[in-house]
Design a protein around this motif. Structure first.
Motif, PDB file in Angstrom:
ATOM      1  N   GLU A  83       0.860  -1.187   0.000  1.00 62.62           N
ATOM      2  CA  GLU A  83       0.000   0.000   0.000  1.00 62.62           C
ATOM      3  C   GLU A  83       0.895   1.236   0.000  1.00 62.62           C
ATOM      4  N   TRP A  84       1.524   1.470  -1.154  1.00 67.35           N
ATOM      5  CA  TRP A  84       2.599   2.447  -1.293  1.00 67.35           C
ATOM      6  C   TRP A  84       2.182   3.864  -0.935  1.00 67.35           C
ATOM      7  N   LYS A  85       1.052   4.315  -1.440  1.00 68.85           N
ATOM      8  CA  LYS A  85       0.636   5.708  -1.203  1.00 68.85           C
ATOM      9  C   LYS A  85       0.293   5.948   0.262  1.00 68.85           C
ATOM     10  N   LYS A  86      -0.370   4.997   0.891  1.00 71.97           N
ATOM     11  CA  LYS A  86      -0.665   5.135   2.321  1.00 71.97           C
ATOM     12  C   LYS A  86       0.626   5.092   3.139  1.00 71.97           C
ATOM     13  N   ALA A  87       1.536   4.234   2.729  1.00 69.87           N
ATOM     14  CA  ALA A  87       2.833   4.141   3.420  1.00 69.87           C
ATOM     15  C   ALA A  87       3.599   5.456   3.283  1.00 69.87           C
ATOM     16  N   ILE A  88       3.554   6.065   2.105  1.00 72.88           N
ATOM     17  CA  ILE A  88       4.231   7.354   1.902  1.00 72.88           C
ATOM     18  C   ILE A  88       3.732   8.378   2.909  1.00 72.88           C
ATOM     19  N   GLU A  89       2.421   8.448   3.067  1.00 70.67           N
ATOM     20  CA  GLU A  89       1.856   9.413   4.030  1.00 70.67           C
ATOM     21  C   GLU A  89       2.324   9.109   5.446  1.00 70.67           C
ATOM     22  N   GLY A  90       2.392   7.845   5.790  1.00 73.29           N
ATOM     23  CA  GLY A  90       2.865   7.457   7.117  1.00 73.29           C
ATOM     24  C   GLY A  90       4.326   7.815   7.332  1.00 73.29           C
ATOM     25  N   PHE A  91       5.169   7.534   6.351  1.00 74.77           N
ATOM     26  CA  PHE A  91       6.586   7.874   6.494  1.00 74.77           C
ATOM     27  C   PHE A  91       6.782   9.383   6.586  1.00 74.77           C
ATOM     28  N   LYS A  92       5.976  10.141   5.842  1.00 77.37           N
ATOM     29  CA  LYS A  92       6.057  11.604   5.936  1.00 77.37           C
ATOM     30  C   LYS A  92       5.684  12.070   7.340  1.00 77.37           C
ATOM     31  N   ARG A  93       4.658  11.465   7.936  1.00 76.52           N
ATOM     32  CA  ARG A  93       4.260  11.829   9.317  1.00 76.52           C
ATOM     33  C   ARG A  93       5.365  11.465  10.304  1.00 76.52           C
ATOM     34  N   SER A  94       5.997  10.312  10.102  1.00 72.57           N
ATOM     35  CA  SER A  94       7.106   9.904  10.964  1.00 72.57           C
ATOM     36  C   SER A  94       8.247  10.914  10.873  1.00 72.57           C
ATOM     37  N   ILE A  95       8.539  11.367   9.667  1.00 68.72           N
ATOM     38  CA  ILE A  95       9.600  12.353   9.450  1.00 68.72           C
ATOM     39  C   ILE A  95       9.245  13.687  10.092  1.00 68.72           C
ATOM     40  N   GLN A  96       7.973  14.062  10.053  1.00 67.21           N
ATOM     41  CA  GLN A  96       7.559  15.311  10.709  1.00 67.21           C
ATOM     42  C   GLN A  96       7.843  15.265  12.205  1.00 67.21           C
ATOM     43  N   LEU A  97       7.695  14.094  12.794  1.00 65.72           N
ATOM     44  CA  LEU A  97       7.945  13.947  14.229  1.00 65.72           C
ATOM     45  C   LEU A  97       9.437  13.851  14.534  1.00 65.72           C
ATOM     46  N   ASN A  98      10.182  13.178  13.658  1.00 60.81           N
ATOM     47  CA  ASN A  98      11.619  12.980  13.874  1.00 60.81           C
ATOM     48  C   ASN A  98      12.321  12.963  12.523  1.00 60.81           C
ATOM     49  N   ASN A  99      12.892  14.102  12.161  1.00 56.29           N
ATOM     50  CA  ASN A  99      13.517  14.202  10.841  1.00 56.29           C
ATOM     51  C   ASN A  99      14.972  13.760  10.828  1.00 56.29           C
ATOM     52  N   THR A 100      15.440  13.157  11.910  1.00 56.01           N
ATOM     53  CA  THR A 100      16.816  12.668  11.951  1.00 56.01           C
ATOM     54  C   THR A 100      16.901  11.145  11.845  1.00 56.01           C
ATOM     55  N   HIS A 101      15.770  10.482  11.750  1.00 58.85           N
ATOM     56  CA  HIS A 101      15.735   9.021  11.657  1.00 58.85           C
ATOM     57  C   HIS A 101      15.841   8.629  10.189  1.00 58.85           C
ATOM     58  N   VAL A 102      16.827   7.847   9.847  1.00 59.23           N
ATOM     59  CA  VAL A 102      17.172   7.546   8.464  1.00 59.23           C
ATOM     60  C   VAL A 102      16.151   6.625   7.770  1.00 59.23           C
ATOM     61  N   GLN A 103      15.607   5.676   8.478  1.00 52.83           N
ATOM     62  CA  GLN A 103      14.773   4.659   7.835  1.00 52.83           C
ATOM     63  C   GLN A 103      13.515   5.196   7.153  1.00 52.83           C
ATOM     64  N   PRO A 104      12.788   6.156   7.724  1.00 52.07           N
ATOM     65  CA  PRO A 104      11.613   6.640   6.986  1.00 52.07           C
ATOM     66  C   PRO A 104      11.974   7.219   5.619  1.00 52.07           C
ATOM     67  N   TYR A 105      13.127   7.874   5.530  1.00 47.30           N
ATOM     68  CA  TYR A 105      13.548   8.415   4.230  1.00 47.30           C
ATOM     69  C   TYR A 105      13.850   7.289   3.244  1.00 47.30           C
ATOM     70  N   GLY A 106      14.552   6.260   3.705  1.00 43.89           N
ATOM     71  CA  GLY A 106      14.853   5.132   2.839  1.00 43.89           C
ATOM     72  C   GLY A 106      13.595   4.423   2.369  1.00 43.89           C
ATOM     73  N   ASN A 107      12.668   4.212   3.291  1.00 43.96           N
ATOM     74  CA  ASN A 107      11.424   3.528   2.923  1.00 43.96           C
ATOM     75  C   ASN A 107      10.541   4.411   2.049  1.00 43.96           C
TER      76      ASN A 107
END
Length: 169
Positions: A83-107
């Motif tokens: 579910e790529w598009k939903k996952a994208i939104e989730g990773f963006k929210r994760s990055i908003q909370l913590n923009n120093t965590h590498v994995q959300p950017y990779g995913n």
């Protein structure tokens, strides 16, 4: 007995580098335990040292770190289901909370590549590599994505992993 079980679970999560679940378990050990118990004091000390480390490295508080990890985990589940598009939104929210965590950017890069957004994918991989230049999965996934023709989707099945918990332990 509950205190010891939660304390031991917290230590097990620490060994797996699952900081979010480690903190949750240690907090429960503190809730169930006697404040004078040695393990309760150790749990409190471990949480305090982890909070200091997160504030120093990530510039956020412990609860925000945990929320970002929970959001990341949900997005990761969506990614595993394709579910790529939903996952994208989730990773963006994760990055908003913590923009120093590498994995959300990779995913995020993987998800963009999977829906044919090569430029966005490469930008996400580059951000991951800016944070951790040795992040092997981003290096490999970026190389695969760079070989794609524009608007072509990444068809290869990629191994989805919790990199720091599974790959580097």
């Amino acid at each position: 007995i509950f205190m010891e079980a939660y304390y031991n679970m917290g230590i097990a999560y620490k060994q797996k580098y699952d900081i979010s679940n480690m903190i949750k378990s240690l907090r429960k050990a503190i809730d169930f335990g006697d404040p004078e118990d040695v393990q309760v004091k150790q749990a409190r000390d471990l949480i305090d040292s982890m909070e200091k480390l997160i504030r120093k490295n990530d510039k956020i508080d412990l609860d925000t770190y945990i929320r970002s990890q929970d959001v990341f985990d949900r997005a990761n589940d969506l990614m595993e289901k394709g579910e790529w598009k939903k996952a994208i939104e989730g990773f963006k929210r994760s990055i908003q909370l913590n923009n120093t965590h590498v994995q959300p950017y990779g995913n995020l890069g993987i998800c963009y590549a999977k829906i044919g957004k090569k430029e966005e994918a490469i930008a996400a991989f580059n951000k991951a590599l800016e944070i951790d230049p040795s992040y092997e999965l981003a290096i490999v996934n970026k190389q695969m994505t760079e070989q794609l023709d524009d608007n072509k989707r990444l068809e290869a099945d990629l191994k989805i992993t919790k990199y720091y918990q599974e790959y580097r332990t």
